[in-house]
Design an enzyme around this catalytic site. Structure first.
Site, PDB file in Angstrom:
ATOM      1  N   CYS A 271       0.463  -2.018   2.980  1.00  0.00           N
ATOM      2  CA  CYS A 271       1.796  -2.286   2.441  1.00  0.00           C
ATOM      3  C   CYS A 271       2.642  -3.047   3.453  1.00  0.00           C
ATOM      4  CB  CYS A 271       2.485  -0.984   2.034  1.00  0.00           C
ATOM      5  SG  CYS A 271       2.631   0.234   3.366  1.00  0.00           S
ATOM      6  N   HIS A 795       5.984   3.853   4.140  1.00  0.00           N
ATOM      7  CA  HIS A 795       5.603   2.889   3.107  1.00  0.00           C
ATOM      8  C   HIS A 795       6.593   1.731   3.147  1.00  0.00           C
ATOM      9  CE1 HIS A 795       3.851   1.261  -0.507  1.00  0.00           C
ATOM     10  NE2 HIS A 795       5.015   1.306  -1.139  1.00  0.00           N
TER      11      HIS A 795
END
Length: 866
Positions: A271, A795
């Site tokens: 990510c 994230h």
């Protein structure tokens, strides 16, 4: 065949035959025979880079000798008139006009320069349908040679390998000349992008990356097959094998979406890479540079600091796919492979920092696209009292002499760095380029942290309190009277504080100097250490005396102190198990402490145990030394005593039956909140302006990074101040949310308020402004890289403004959805991208945004050919 020649020309007034004599030369180098021509074309019609030397033409020797006789006779009516120039004896046939093999100069042909050939053709004409045999002069070290036999290649398209076209090229022609000839032969439209592959003898194909390389340097030889492929409309190459997440190929081919609104599949903790790419992909000038193929002419294959153009090409492939409008999502596997190949820290599938990848990409793209092919040495000079304008201009000029690329044009600005020696007052002023601003976040040193206080009494639940991070030891001692009901007798010397990571539950000791270096994502656990007045060593109920080296395992004593449940006679009879030790310890307060054993490096077995009869001995659990990941192949620790300082981590393996009977997970995790927890003050948001002000404040250099003073002739802890002199078109601001110290790491999750429009830096730019100069431009936000979670488990996502529609989108790996401007500002903002307002184009299209579904494709760098 390559024949020697001279770089001569025609002399005014010289007889034509004498002119020819000056271009007759012996010697030749044989070359391999050429394949037959597939079509009737003019020999030597392919232009190349032979330089300014005029080409040479082959003239059949018999015709030449007859013409020589005719000229020497001086009679225009002589029977030796040669007629039309006829080179038929030099060709294998008159259809392909392929030159015969192993022709010998001066015996079968002669070489004439271009101006002589043109004169002869104008006087005598050329035999019908015969092409002129033009050959280039090749520059070699200290000599020149004529290529009688050029390199003959078979050109074909990727989708039609059975219909090759033959073309001849000089050894000094570039690969770009081969590419342009292939495009001309196959009538490729100017807007389509193409590239070349060469098919090797083993059937494999290799990319011809460097179009500026010559045919000779590329090791191309006669008879080789060169394949041209054209990029698909969706941005992929025909040679790639896309990894597509869709129901059918037809569905993806029929899909038409907003260009740029395309997700990236998460390959496994990638990510950070997806977020970094989406931010760069939505920088309009950089994306247009790649979409318009301007990068092809600036690829630098000889830069030792670059990646031979591979990073730039991999990034361009990904950009073209994302902005084709034909994909909902793509799989960036080849891009990930290229990044890991040139930056080993990004190999594998571990979590990484998106800002670190951004830094690598910007530097890699810059070196791959650097217009400076040969960097010269530049000597840096100190200001030495010169005006700042003069020093700044010199610094930027020197920077551009070695660094000139699209990255410099878009992202590079200029700092003013001022160092002052504390001893002699020497002032050093330098101007340094920058690619992004890493600004610190203002953090109060008197910050509060949560802490869990664990009582030695096993019947009392731990208590959650709020403590100052400045001095935890003193605060704990002052608070223990309240927490322990006024019992200060056993807390006069020390209290141990441990940090526990919430995710992994690994523990580590905290020093006496406070909690300043403890990360926010850790739980703090405090434990009272009971000291006996007659001895210098700590004592724990039921455990006997133990040394200071055993303090790492003090939290184990809390587990040992659990008494057995009432009524369980069988388990209470386990005289050698931990339960019996705990039972003795539970009655310590009424009997007083037993005499401790002398200090040892290990935990000795307890003494004065109660003698009991038992049918068997069954421990509650075993202890095993492990590494930081909780794994180890070492045997379990002995039950009688062990050294605690040998292993920093110890795992407790419960017996399954014992755990069901004695261990209550809910009770073990239970705790009591102190009244102070209800009065926790929330952090106030800070403004981006405050971060920039903190970035430009004066600071003292650290001891690990001193400055060498040329006046004092020694390293000094000088004061340093950074100021902004010139800002780039696109300004990247990195919020330093991650703090790394020798003790711990921390993420600052405070809200930083930043403007979406009209970011004004005029107060921070110190460059003097002349009267006619316009005001410093303002900036508008175009992209944000977000980080959610902690340091260990986080994230990354992206907010980005589409350059065509002007709408904002939220990129979360393969998922893309429209978003409003009110949602962009959050505590997760990590890297901000701003573009100058005078460079922002108005939106060209305004389609209704819609979130695309997951899908994908990737481009490989290998080709499969049947």
């Amino acid at each position: 065949m390559i024949c020697h020649t001279q770089n001569g020309g025609l002399k005014r007034g010289e007889p034509l035959f004498s002119r020819f004599r000056r271009f007759q030369h012996g010697g030749f180098l044989a070359r391999a025979p050429l394949p037959r021509w597939r079509g009737r074309k003019r020999v030597g019609e392919v232009s190349g880079g032979a330089g300014s030397i005029s080409p040479r033409y082959l003239l059949e020797n018999h015709w030449y000798q007859q013409w020589k006789e005719y000229v020497e006779s001086g009679d225009q009516n002589s029977s030796s008139f040669p007629g039309h120039i006829n080179n038929s004896e030099l060709f294998e046939d008159l259809e392909s006009f392929r030159l015969k093999e192993r022709l010998v100069e001066s015996e079968e042909y002669v070489l004439v320069p271009e101006d002589v050939w043109n004169k002869l053709v104008s006087w005598y004409g050329l035999e019908h349908d015969q092409p002129p045999i033009e050959r280039k002069v090749v520059e070699l070290p200290s000599t020149q040679k004529v290529e009688v036999y050029p390199v003959e290649l078979y050109l074909c398209q990727h989708n039609d390998l059975d219909s090759p076209v033959t073309a001849q090229f000089s050894r000094v022609d570039t690969i770009d000349a081969v590419l342009q000839e292939a495009r001309r032969q196959f009538e490729v439209p100017p807007e389509d992008e193409t590239r070349l592959w060469v098919k090797n003898s083993d059937g494999s194909c290799e990319r011809l990356r460097n179009v500026h390389m010559t045919v000779l340097d590329a090791c191309l030889s006669t008879g080789q097959v060169v394949i041209m492929e054209t990029r698909n409309k969706d941005g992929t190459w025909p040679s790639s094998r896309p990894h597509v997440m869709r129901n059918s190929v037809e569905d993806e081919e029929l899909y038409r979406g907003q260009p740029g609104v395309c997700g990236l599949t998460n390959l496994g903790n990638t990510c950070f890479m997806n977020s970094a790419f989406q931010c760069l992909s939505n920088v309009p000038p950089l994306t247009e540079y790649f979409l318009n193929n301007h990068y092809l002419g600036e690829l630098n294959f000889s830069n030792p600091l670059g990646m031979k153009g591979e990073i730039a090409e991999a990034y361009a492939d990904l950009v073209k796919q994302a902005w084709s409008g034909h994909h909902r999502a793509i799989v960036p596997r080849m891009f990930k492979t290229k990044v890991g190949h040139f930056a080993s820290q990004f190999l594998g599938y571990q979590q990484h920092d998106a800002q670190e990848l951004l830094s690598f990409l910007l530097d890699g793209l810059h070196e791959d696209l650097n217009r400076v092919k040969r960097k010269e040495y530049v000597e840096l000079r100190d200001a030495a009292g010169r005006p700042d304008e003069e020093v700044a201009e010199e610094a930027w000029r020197n920077h551009k002499r070695r660094n000139d690329s699209i990255i410099v044009d878009i992202f590079h600005g200029l700092f003013k760095s001022t160092l002052v020696c504390p001893a002699c007052g020497k002032v050093s002023v330098t101007f340094d380029p920058f690619c992004y601003l890493s600004v610190p976040l203002p953090v109060s040193q008197e910050r509060a942290m949560e802490l869990f206080f664990v009582y030695m009494d096993p019947s009392r639940k731990p208590q959650q309190v709020m403590m100052s991070a400045a001095s935890v030891q003193a605060s704990l001692r002052n608070s223990c009277t309240e927490w322990n009901g006024g019992a200060r007798a056993h807390l006069k010397d020390d209290i141990f504080v441990w940090t526990r990571e919430a995710a992994s539950r690994r523990c580590g000791a905290v020093g006496r100097d406070g909690l300043g270096g403890v990360a926010g994502g850790h739980q703090l656990v405090a434990m009272a250490c009971v000291w006996w007045q007659r001895g210098p060593y700590p004592w724990v109920p039921g455990m006997g005396g133990w040394s200071g080296a055993g303090r790492r395992g003090l939290w184990l004593c809390r587990l040992m102190a659990l008494p057995p449940p009432p009524g369980e006679e069988e388990e209470a009879a386990l005289g050698e198990g931990p339960a019996s030790q705990a039972e003795e310890g539970s009655s310590w307060s009424s009997r007083g402490p037993p005499t401790p054993s002398p200090p040892q490096a290990t935990l000795p077995p307890p003494t004065n145990r109660r003698k009991r009869k038992c049918r068997h001995q069954r421990p509650l659990f075993t202890m095993r030394p492990v590494n930081a990941n909780g794994t180890s192949e070492r045997p379990a620790l002995p039950t009688e005593g062990f050294t605690l300082h040998a292993q920093p981590y110890i795992a407790i393996d419960w017996d399954s039956d014992m755990k069901k009977r004695y261990y209550d997970e809910e009770e073990a995790e239970g705790y009591v909140k102190h009244d102070c927890m209800g009065h926790v003050q929330r952090r106030q948001p800070v403004k981006l302006r405050e971060c920039v002000e903190l970035f430009t404040t004066v600071e003292t250099l650290e001891e690990e990074n001193p400055w060498y003073c040329p006046t004092c002739k020694r390293h000094q802890l000088a004061t340093k101040k950074l100021d902004l002199w010139a800002l780039p078109e696109v300004l990247i601001i990195h919020l330093k949310r991650f703090s790394y110290t020798r003790l711990a790491r921390e993420k600052l999750d405070m809200l930083v308020e930043f403007p979406i429009r009209d970011l004004d830096f005029s107060d921070f730019i110190i460059k003097p402004r002349v009267d006619v100069a316009p005001a410093p431009p303002r900036y508008d936000l175009i992209a944000v890289s977000n980080h959610y979670g902690s340091l260990r488990d986080g994230h990354y996502t992206t907010f980005a403004r589409n350059k065509d529609s002007g709408h904002w989108f939220y990129f979360d790996d393969s998922s893309v959805s429209p978003v409003g401007e009110a949602q962009i500002e959050s505590k997760a903002a990590y890297v901000l991208f701003y573009q100058r307002q005078d460079r922002i184009r108005p939106p060209s299209t305004t389609p209704c945004p819609r979130p695309p579904d997951a899908g994908g494709g990737c481009c490989s760098d290998s080709m499969e050919v049947d």
